[in-house]
Write a protein that holds these residues in place. Sequence first.
Motif, short mmCIF file in Angstrom:
data_model
loop_
_atom_site.label_atom_id
_atom_site.label_comp_id
_atom_site.label_asym_id
_atom_site.label_seq_id
_atom_site.Cartn_x
_atom_site.Cartn_y
_atom_site.Cartn_z
N CYS A 116 8.68 9.01 3.40
CA CYS A 116 7.62 9.28 2.69
C CYS A 116 9.02 7.89 1.65
O CYS A 116 9.11 7.16 0.66
N CYS A 117 10.47 8.73 1.75
CA CYS A 117 11.86 8.74 0.32
C CYS A 117 12.25 6.73 0.26
O CYS A 117 12.39 6.66 -0.18
N LEU A 118 12.03 6.57 2.13
CA LEU A 118 12.25 5.09 2.52
C LEU A 118 11.57 4.45 2.29
O LEU A 118 11.32 3.48 0.97
N ASN A 119 10.54 4.55 1.82
CA ASN A 119 8.81 4.25 1.23
C ASN A 119 9.44 2.66 2.20
O ASN A 119 8.40 1.61 1.18
N ASP A 120 9.31 2.91 3.03
CA ASP A 120 8.54 1.03 3.86
C ASP A 120 7.52 1.03 3.58
O ASP A 120 6.65 1.83 4.13
N PRO A 121 7.16 -0.32 3.27
CA PRO A 121 5.49 -0.56 3.17
C PRO A 121 4.59 -0.09 4.44
O PRO A 121 3.79 -0.10 4.31
N ALA A 122 5.43 -0.34 5.32
CA ALA A 122 4.87 -0.14 7.29
C ALA A 122 4.37 1.10 7.90
O ALA A 122 4.55 1.45 8.55
N ASN A 123 5.62 2.03 6.85
CA ASN A 123 5.73 3.63 7.20
C ASN A 123 4.30 3.65 7.51
O ASN A 123 3.63 3.93 6.39
N ASN A 124 4.24 4.81 8.57
CA ASN A 124 3.09 5.70 9.03
C ASN A 124 2.44 7.04 7.61
O ASN A 124 1.22 6.72 6.87
N PHE A 125 3.05 6.94 7.09
CA PHE A 125 2.54 8.40 5.91
C PHE A 125 2.91 8.21 4.79
O PHE A 125 2.12 9.14 3.76
N PRO A 126 3.27 7.24 3.95
CA PRO A 126 2.78 6.56 2.66
C PRO A 126 1.11 7.11 1.92
O PRO A 126 0.27 7.62 1.52
N PRO A 127 0.74 5.96 2.86
CA PRO A 127 -0.83 5.45 2.66
C PRO A 127 -1.44 6.95 3.30
O PRO A 127 -2.17 7.56 2.69
N LEU A 128 -1.20 7.40 4.15
CA LEU A 128 -1.80 8.83 4.35
C LEU A 128 -1.86 9.48 3.47
O LEU A 128 -2.86 10.61 2.52
N LEU A 129 -0.91 10.64 2.96
CA LEU A 129 -0.04 10.88 1.74
C LEU A 129 -1.34 10.58 0.41
O LEU A 129 -1.63 11.16 -0.30
N VAL A 225 0.67 -3.65 3.16
CA VAL A 225 0.05 -5.01 2.88
C VAL A 225 0.90 -4.69 0.82
O VAL A 225 0.28 -6.44 0.92
N TYR A 226 0.87 -4.21 0.71
CA TYR A 226 1.50 -4.00 -0.56
C TYR A 226 3.42 -3.55 0.16
O TYR A 226 3.81 -2.94 0.60
N GLY A 227 3.57 -3.39 -1.65
CA GLY A 227 5.16 -2.62 -1.73
C GLY A 227 4.65 -0.74 -1.43
O GLY A 227 5.75 0.05 -0.85
N SER A 228 3.74 -0.61 -1.80
CA SER A 228 3.19 0.25 -2.01
C SER A 228 1.70 0.94 -1.65
O SER A 228 1.03 0.08 -1.88
N PRO A 229 1.68 1.90 -1.24
CA PRO A 229 -0.22 2.07 -0.24
C PRO A 229 -0.96 1.03 -2.07
O PRO A 229 -0.47 1.26 -3.02
N LEU A 230 -1.96 1.09 -1.42
CA LEU A 230 -2.46 0.34 -2.51
C LEU A 230 -4.33 1.29 -2.06
O LEU A 230 -5.29 0.82 -1.28
N ARG A 231 -4.54 1.91 -3.53
CA ARG A 231 -6.12 2.77 -3.61
C ARG A 231 -6.65 1.50 -3.96
O ARG A 231 -6.44 1.08 -4.71
N LEU A 232 -7.93 1.61 -2.82
CA LEU A 232 -9.12 0.64 -3.07
C LEU A 232 -10.51 1.57 -4.60
O LEU A 232 -11.16 1.80 -3.82
#
Length: 294
Positions: A116-129, A225-232
């Motif tokens: 989470c702290c790295l917040n690489d856009p491709a990382n698995n956990f940020p969009p799930l969380l 898709v962006y720098g951070s998870p994108l909620r639609l």
Amino acid sequence: MLLPPLRYLRPETPGDAAALLSEMDGSVVLAGGQTLLNMLKLDLARPAALVDVHRISALRDIRHREDGTLIIGAAVTYSALAGSSETRRTHPAVADMAASLVDRQVRNRGTIGGNCCLNDPANNFPPLLAALDARFRVLGTDGERVLRADEFFVGTLATGLRRGELLVAVEVPAMPPGSVVAHEHLQVGADSWAIARAVVRLDRDGTGGTGEGFVTDARAVLGAVYGSPLRLHSVERSLSSARVSPGLADAATALREVDVRPTEDVHCSTAYRLEMAEVQLRRALRAAVEGSIR
Ligand SMILES: Cc1cc2nc3c(=O)[nH]c(=O)nc-3n(C[C@H](O)[C@H](O)[C@H](O)COP(=O)(O)OP(=O)(O)OC[C@H]3O[C@@H](n4cnc5c(N)ncnc54)[C@H](O)[C@@H]3O)c2cc1C
């Protein structure tokens, strides 16, 4: 490349870690080291000191509050999370995501906090969380703060952590009965990073049986898709109150009609990423619908 000389510190408590981080200019947290150590070796980061939190026992707990909230200490490894039978029972999507990450070596060392702290856009956990409405408990010398996902994930490799703050835990609310989460992604090569990721959560009434029931709440989130998870939000609105039926996925996933313009990079163009994001979203939605009416 050999590492440059730097100080290595191993505090015993989260409070001591936060104090060191705020006192020592240029100090950074070392968690699993799966990204940070590679950055040091490639000379992409030059911290003055590493504050190793990997062995702070308070950060390695997986707990469940009475209200069903899952509390994951920041230094919990993917392997520990994947192997937690209680987490698999209450929050199967979290356990599955941890189990699916890369390879055994990374799973044994890498941590949810580092992810989470790295917040690489491709990382698995940020969009799930983000889809699970997680909260991020952070500690600084001024005390604790709790951030929502949209406050924590603020951009490529950037978070809402202030200087000297430590992520202490990720809190994931209880899943409502009948709630289903599905995620899909496309990666460039067998061992490579995702170029489009989608997570869908459907909460619904009528928990039994064969497709009866309506969506009471929904989350649709893109990653990579962006720098951070994108909620639609517009997709979520179109899902809410809809009847759970096999046609629901196709009705709700025309991303072109939403204002989404993904990042272009060395892996693919904006147009390709948009198309692939739409495909992942549709697949995740289909899987969530199928999971709901099974
Ligand atoms: C070969 C390989 C493939 C990989 N593939 C994937 C993949 O497909 N998907 C994926 O999601 N990840 C992948 N990763 C990355 C992996 O998940 C890392 O574990 C993760 O990105 C960082 O976690 P870490 O615990 O290793 O953190 P570290 O590398 O120790 O730290 C990462 C960053 O987070 C900061 N940090 C860590 N913990 C805290 C904290 N508690 N408070 C404040 N700051 C903190 C550090 O200072 C550093 O800036 C891969 C890694 C490797 C080596």
